[in-house]
Write a protein that holds these residues in place. Structure first.
Motif, PDB file in Angstrom:
ATOM      1  N   CYS A 160      13.744 100.702  66.744  1.00  0.00           N
ATOM      2  CA  CYS A 160      12.948 101.040  65.381  1.00  0.00           C
ATOM      3  C   CYS A 160      11.415 101.009  65.482  1.00  0.00           C
ATOM      4  O   CYS A 160      10.811 101.831  65.078  1.00  0.00           O
ATOM      5  N   GLU A 170      14.124 110.684  62.109  1.00  0.00           N
ATOM      6  CA  GLU A 170      12.495 110.174  62.306  1.00  0.00           C
ATOM      7  C   GLU A 170      11.549 111.428  61.796  1.00  0.00           C
ATOM      8  O   GLU A 170      10.405 111.065  61.276  1.00  0.00           O
ATOM      9  N   ALA A 211       9.071 104.152  65.227  1.00  0.00           N
ATOM     10  CA  ALA A 211       7.933 104.123  64.221  1.00  0.00           C
ATOM     11  C   ALA A 211       6.613 104.374  64.700  1.00  0.00           C
ATOM     12  O   ALA A 211       5.895 104.835  64.286  1.00  0.00           O
ATOM     13  N   PHE A 269       5.027 105.962  61.023  1.00  0.00           N
ATOM     14  CA  PHE A 269       5.407 105.175  59.747  1.00  0.00           C
ATOM     15  C   PHE A 269       5.622 103.721  60.172  1.00  0.00           C
ATOM     16  O   PHE A 269       5.327 103.311  61.382  1.00  0.00           O
ATOM     17  N   THR A 270       5.677 102.823  59.217  1.00  0.00           N
ATOM     18  CA  THR A 270       5.716 101.650  59.444  1.00  0.00           C
ATOM     19  C   THR A 270       7.081 100.817  59.368  1.00  0.00           C
ATOM     20  O   THR A 270       7.942 101.263  58.195  1.00  0.00           O
ATOM     21  N   PHE A 271       7.756 100.274  60.165  1.00  0.00           N
ATOM     22  CA  PHE A 271       9.093  99.766  60.263  1.00  0.00           C
ATOM     23  C   PHE A 271       8.946  98.029  60.266  1.00  0.00           C
ATOM     24  O   PHE A 271       8.254  97.525  61.065  1.00  0.00           O
TER      25      PHE A 271
END
Lengths: 295, 295
Positions: free
Chosen positions: B108, B85, B112, B117-119
């Motif tokens: 997740c 990550e 994220a 970040f984008t999951f």
């Protein structure tokens, strides 16, 4: 009596559905004259309009056909033979296409013996999820297996005769068996497959499948839409074998359900592994060695 | 933030099996640089030798990938995200391919969110009865559906982003759903199909099928040989839904068996007719009007 070529010059087809229609087209493509009978006038009209069929199979044309292919439901096969036996020439080979054989073959063998013509049970291992003349294809049987059920006591030459007479259909192989063995195996390979597909589609979740399904769903449900009249008759004629096979699959499914509901991962894994082995064995690919190479 | 083209320049693929390998090939074909990770060195070597993969996906390359595709088993997806990550850029889109979503997505999503970040959960509706890199195909996903599971609260633009980022795979459609709904439907469309195929092949009659089988047997048994490690994990992660679906199909099969063993022809016919209707409804072809035309 040996002949070098026993491909018929004239064939009679009873029933212009998917099965009979496909035979008619294959023979017509081979330049063989095809006469046909169907209770549905539309199928006859279509087949004659496109010149697959030369004319009606009747009192006048039946005696002239060297090969008769009977492609209707089992009881209708017996009824047709009973009501036309007097027109069938002793030099004619009669092959039915019923997908159950115990209810058809013995009756037809005895009529053939009395009348002097030759009867062999048949079951072409080909089909589609569609029925009817409009789906018939000249190449439906190309490369596919054909099962033949000769009388209990028979001249082996009649098998060669049947293979030569059926050559325009271009089957890939022929299996010779008994009516009892045929019905036992077909209860599984064909009938159980249709029952399972029909049962599978009944989950309410089936109606939400779009966007969430791929090959395995498609395969399992391909034959779920079926001709209920035909399959009911076939299933009833083979009820003992089919009941047994449905019982086996219910028992096997219960093992997976029980392992899952117990949370028994090891058992679930073993059940899946056993299925893989059974599939490889059935396909003739089984060996104890583990697969190598890049996975 | 709107961009006209969010097709990535650089993609990371975790897992070079059938699923990840097929993504890698599709992106490489589109001229996109692919970095990959796989515990199997042979898959990595093969993918690099054929120039599908440019190099290893690691601490150095992970931060440079605009898209990460995670194509390993569900628990391995979570482990990979947890252990990497810190290398994932806040501008990266991460999509997993796990075929269960409840066990993967919530974990997740929360990592994220914490990392920025984008999951998005993903499940490509494509597959084969084979696994491993050597069966991977650049066109495996062409025209197939892709399921997307966004976080509970999300900017609708991330769906467009995902669709654009996945454009080299050429999916035919996208379905947006929740992890719970995904797992419920997939228990039927994919998992039950595999269980039924695995159970079906276990009849002793399967070993006698050659010469007596055609399309319906082939379809029913296509996925009976499966990756037991993978499917055990998937089934255990979705045991509630799958147990329920196996129960439904057992109950339905019992109805056919009971009708047959009672000799109840009318009931058997009704069961088959109901299956046909369910299939037509599931395919969006149902109407009450009977079919016309030449049968």
């Amino acid at each position: 009596m040996f002949e070098t070529d026993r491909t018929p010059k004239r064939v009679g087809v009873v029933g212009l559905g998917l099965i009979g229609g496909s035979f008619a087209k294959a023979y017509a493509d081979a330049g063989i004259e095809v006469f046909a009978a169907d209770i549905d006038e539309r199928a006859m009209n279509a087949a004659m309009a496109e010149e697959t069929v030369a004319g009606p199979l009747d009192e006048a044309t039946i005696p002239t056909c060297e090969l008769l292919i009977l492609a209707v439901y089992p009881q209708a096969i017996i009824e047709w033979v009973r009501s036309h036996e007097q027109f069938i020439s002793p030099s004619t080979l009669v092959i039915d296409c019923g997908s159950v054989k115990r209810s058809v073959c013995p009756v037809c063998f005895s009529i053939a013996e009395r009348r002097g013509f030759t009867f062999i049970g048949g079951h072409p291992m080909a089909g589609l999820q569609y029925s009817g003349y409009r789906h018939a294809r000249a190449d439906l049987y190309a490369g596919q297996p054909m099962v033949l059920v000769p009388p209990e006591i028979y001249d082996p030459d009649i098998i060669l005769w049947a293979e030569e007479a059926l050559s325009p259909a271009a089957f890939g192989s022929f299996s010779i068996t008994t009516a009892a063995k045929h019905d036992q195996i077909i209860a599984y390979t064909s009938q159980l497959a249709h029952v399972v597909s029909s049962a599978f589609i009944k989950s309410p979740t089936a109606q939400k499948h779009r966007g969430f399904s791929a090959g395995s769903y498609k395969d399992l449900t391909r034959v779920a839409e079926l001709n209920a009249d035909m399959w009911t008759e076939l299933f009833m004629d083979n009820a003992d074998n089919l009941t047994e096979e449905i019982g086996v699959v219910i028992t096997e499914l219960g093992r997976y359900r029980d392992a899952l509901s117990r949370g028994d991962e090891a058992e679930l894994h073993a059940l899946l592994e056993q299925g893989s082995i059974a599939k490889r064995k059935a396909d003739g690919r089984y060996s104890d060695a583990r697969e190598g190479g890049v996975r």
